[in-house]
Design an enzyme around this catalytic site. Structure first.
Site, PDB file in Angstrom:
ATOM      1  N   THR A  86       0.872  -1.193   0.000  1.00 13.82           N
ATOM      2  CA  THR A  86       0.000   0.000   0.000  1.00 13.82           C
ATOM      3  C   THR A  86       0.901   1.233   0.000  1.00 13.82           C
ATOM      4  O   THR A  86       0.938   1.980   0.977  1.00 13.82           O
ATOM      5  CB  THR A  86      -0.913  -0.005   1.249  1.00 13.82           C
ATOM      6  OG1 THR A  86      -0.080  -0.143   2.412  1.00 13.82           O
ATOM      7  CG2 THR A  86      -1.917  -1.145   1.203  1.00 13.82           C
ATOM      8  N   ARG A 155       9.527  -5.636  12.290  1.00 19.11           N
ATOM      9  CA  ARG A 155      10.607  -4.697  11.985  1.00 19.11           C
ATOM     10  C   ARG A 155      11.586  -5.401  11.049  1.00 19.11           C
ATOM     11  O   ARG A 155      11.934  -6.574  11.280  1.00 19.11           O
ATOM     12  CB  ARG A 155      11.362  -4.289  13.256  1.00 19.11           C
ATOM     13  CG  ARG A 155      10.597  -3.386  14.191  1.00 19.11           C
ATOM     14  CD  ARG A 155      11.223  -3.358  15.550  1.00 19.11           C
ATOM     15  NE  ARG A 155      11.220  -4.693  16.109  1.00 19.11           N
ATOM     16  CZ  ARG A 155      12.040  -5.092  17.087  1.00 19.11           C
ATOM     17  NH1 ARG A 155      12.960  -4.271  17.561  1.00 19.11           N
ATOM     18  NH2 ARG A 155      11.961  -6.321  17.569  1.00 19.11           N
ATOM     19  N   ALA A 271      18.626   9.667  18.788  1.00 20.00           N
ATOM     20  CA  ALA A 271      18.638  10.839  17.904  1.00 20.00           C
ATOM     21  C   ALA A 271      19.608  10.604  16.751  1.00 20.00           C
ATOM     22  O   ALA A 271      20.503   9.766  16.839  1.00 20.00           O
ATOM     23  CB  ALA A 271      19.071  12.067  18.704  1.00 20.00           C
ATOM     24  N   GLY A 272      19.373  11.333  15.671  1.00 16.68           N
ATOM     25  CA  GLY A 272      20.272  11.201  14.529  1.00 16.68           C
ATOM     26  C   GLY A 272      19.632  11.711  13.252  1.00 16.68           C
ATOM     27  O   GLY A 272      18.927  12.726  13.254  1.00 16.68           O
ATOM     28  N   GLY A 276      13.562   6.410   8.478  1.00 14.34           N
ATOM     29  CA  GLY A 276      13.366   6.136   7.055  1.00 14.34           C
ATOM     30  C   GLY A 276      12.684   4.791   6.936  1.00 14.34           C
ATOM     31  O   GLY A 276      12.008   4.334   7.858  1.00 14.34           O
ATOM     32  N   CYS A 279       8.086   1.954   6.033  1.00 19.09           N
ATOM     33  CA  CYS A 279       6.905   1.959   6.915  1.00 19.09           C
ATOM     34  C   CYS A 279       6.654   3.298   7.600  1.00 19.09           C
ATOM     35  O   CYS A 279       5.661   3.956   7.324  1.00 19.09           O
ATOM     36  CB  CYS A 279       7.030   0.849   7.945  1.00 19.09           C
ATOM     37  SG  CYS A 279       6.956  -0.774   7.199  1.00 19.09           S
ATOM     38  N   LYS A 282       5.756   6.468   5.369  1.00 25.60           N
ATOM     39  CA  LYS A 282       4.469   6.406   4.636  1.00 25.60           C
ATOM     40  C   LYS A 282       3.306   6.263   5.596  1.00 25.60           C
ATOM     41  O   LYS A 282       2.225   6.813   5.354  1.00 25.60           O
ATOM     42  CB  LYS A 282       4.472   5.266   3.607  1.00 25.60           C
ATOM     43  CG  LYS A 282       4.152   3.889   4.126  1.00 25.60           C
ATOM     44  CD  LYS A 282       3.955   2.902   2.982  1.00 25.60           C
ATOM     45  CE  LYS A 282       3.892   1.476   3.444  1.00 25.60           C
ATOM     46  NZ  LYS A 282       2.688   1.130   4.200  1.00 25.60           N
TER      47      LYS A 282
END
Ligand code: UDX
Length: 472
Positions: A86, A155, A271-272, A276, A279, A282
């Site tokens: 999707t 994951r 943190a960083g 991305g 999953c 979007k």
């Protein structure tokens, strides 16, 4: 149970293979005949730890099979898991056309009643539409379609473990029959009646998964709400990291202390460069769009998305501040995948960093233990190296873009001697600033003390302040 899986992408492959491993008879289909041919030949087209082993075993035992004849797959399964993609549309909404196609296929090909289960990530109310399409296209009036939602929380990099040892299993159902069928399917996982490919000796004695049985709408919302909350948690940590840089704090110590509070929890506070992958970006977009279409104010999530998008700008600002001129510089890139333990580069922050450095005329050399093939297809102008030490020679700077644990164990003293300028900009806060300083590196990261700051007094474990004096 005879189970059909439609869609052999990441979710479909892991779902189908793990359900076969749990003892079910699983047939999978996909509209990409080459993918089906490869799978039939025993080739797993994705890098996912532990998947190959159980895939091969279940293919051999014929518990798992593949067909490019989608109608056959529809007819064979008592329960059909829809696992098609999707992807996001231009406007951020989820593209549900593949779900619609599969619904019409099921409606026209089924010869007996079916339970149709949404496994793909979909916005709330998709189940209602699915039920409607199944009804209007149904060919055989004598059969019934039950619809359910069963979101995945896999994951990448730990998907097999996440499927076989889930924190929770969610059923969105409209009746008891559907609930009982799903309970039967997941019983081996709930009762740990499977050979675990992850924990070869014995599985850790953790609590059995929690089972949540709810409505289809709530189940669909649970997936989007969970992923969006994880994304927001990462953006929150990144926001605090930016403040640490301004006021002289250490983000790792701040998030460590935050995470000690069980209401907050230590995970997803790294943190960083931001989140991305296929999953989180979007799902947060689709959730925002759903809220906009429904008239709910999701400005908080929009902000989390904006904070995430700015990570790359802030990172490149650090690179530019350190290098001054980027053009003609030899820049080494450590890490390309969107996160560690995967070969996936979809929506990886690294891609935008590469794109912008190339546009500014940098000469890039890159290394990633799994994602180089996919990246080299997009960036032929980048030099790829089979091992990290090869790319650091005479480099003007080294950028860390993915949190692969191996980067922590590199011989940084050796690297210091090989680089033209010992400059490291760590987009994943992988390394210890103090250790890098001691090696003589210029070291920059997100929200951690930097080389340029004078050695700060590091307080020994301070005695607990009495509240009174604290208030004063
Ligand atoms: C995610 C969800 O975790 C999973 O439950 C869902 O089913 C699918 O989407 P995945 O996309 O595999 O899984 O990646 P995840 O481990 O969530 O990491 C997402 C991104 O966030 C990565 O780019 C990672 O580098 C980044 N991240 C993660 C951070 O920047 N900080 C963190 O603390 C954690």
């Amino acid at each position: 149970m005879r189970i059909s899986v439609i869609g052999c992408g990441y979710v479909g492959l892991v779902t189908g293979t793990c359900l076969a491993e749990a003892g079910h008879q699983v047939i999978c289909t996909d509209n990409d005949p080459e993918r089906i041919a490869a799978l039939k030949a025993g080739v797993v087209p994705i890098y996912e730890p532990h998947l190959d082993a159980i895939f091969a075993a279940n293919l051999r035992s014929q518990k798992l099979s593949f067909t490019s004849n989608a109608a056959e797959a529809v007819r064979l399964g008592e329960v059909i898991f829809i696992c098609v993609g999707t992807p996001p549309l231009e406007n951020g909404e989820a593209d549900l056309s593949a779900i619609d196609n599969v619904a019409r296929l099921i409606a026209t090909e089924a010869c007996e009643s079916k339970l149709v289960v949404e496994k793909s990530t979909v916005p709330a109310q998709t189940g209602q539409q699915l039920k409607r399409v199944l009804g209007v296209y149904r060919r055989n009036g004598g059969i019934e379609f039950h619809v359910a939602s069963n979101p995945e929380f896999l994951r990448e990099g730990t998907a097999v473990e996440d499927f076989l040892h889930p924190d929770r299993i969610v059923f969105g159902v409209e009746d008891e029959t559907s609930e009982n069928q799903l309970r039967k399917i997941y019983a081996p996982i709930m009762e740990r009646r499977f050979r675990c490919p992850v924990h070869l000796s014995s599985c850790p004695a953790t609590k059995p998964p929690a089972l949540v049985v709810t409505t289809i709408n709530s189940s669909e919302l649970i997936k989007h709400a969970s992923n969006s909350f994880l994304a927001m948690k990462i953006s929150y940590a990144n926001m605090i990291a930016d403040l640490c840089e301004k006021v002289g704090g250490d983000i790792k110590e701040v998030t460590h202390a935050m995470g000690l509070d069980p209401r907050i929890g230590p995970r997803f506070l790294d943190a960083g460069l931001g989140f991305g992958g296929f999953c989180l970006p979007k799902d947060i977009q689709a959730f925002i769009r759903l809220a906009e279409c429904s008239g709910a104010d999701f400005s908080m999530l929009k902000e989390a998305e904006r904070v995430n998008k700015r990570r790359i700008d802030l990172f490149l600002e650090k690179v530019r501040n350190a290098l001054w001129v980027i053009k003609e510089k030899r820049v080494g890139i450590l890490g390309l995948a969107f996160k560690a333990n995967t070969d996936d580069i979809r929506f990886a922050p690294s891609l935008e960093v590469l794109r912008r450095l190339i546009a500014e005329g940098a000469h890039l050399r890159a290394y990633d233990q799994e994602a180089m093939d996919k990246t080299s297809a997009l960036f032929p102008q980048v030099q790829f190296f089979r091992e990290p030490y090869e790319l650091v020679r005479d480099a003007d700077a080294l950028l860390i873009l993915t949190e692969w644990p191996e980067f922590r164990d590199l011989d940084w003293a050796r690297i210091h001697g090989m680089m033209c300028r010992p400059l490291v900009i760590d987009g994943r806060n992988m390394l210890e600033p103090r250790a890098m300083m001691q090696h003589g590196f210029e070291y920059f990261s997100f929200g951690q003390p930097e080389k340029s700051q004078p050695a700060q007094f590091v307080p020994a474990q301070l005695p607990a302040l009495s509240t009174a004096s604290a208030g004063a």
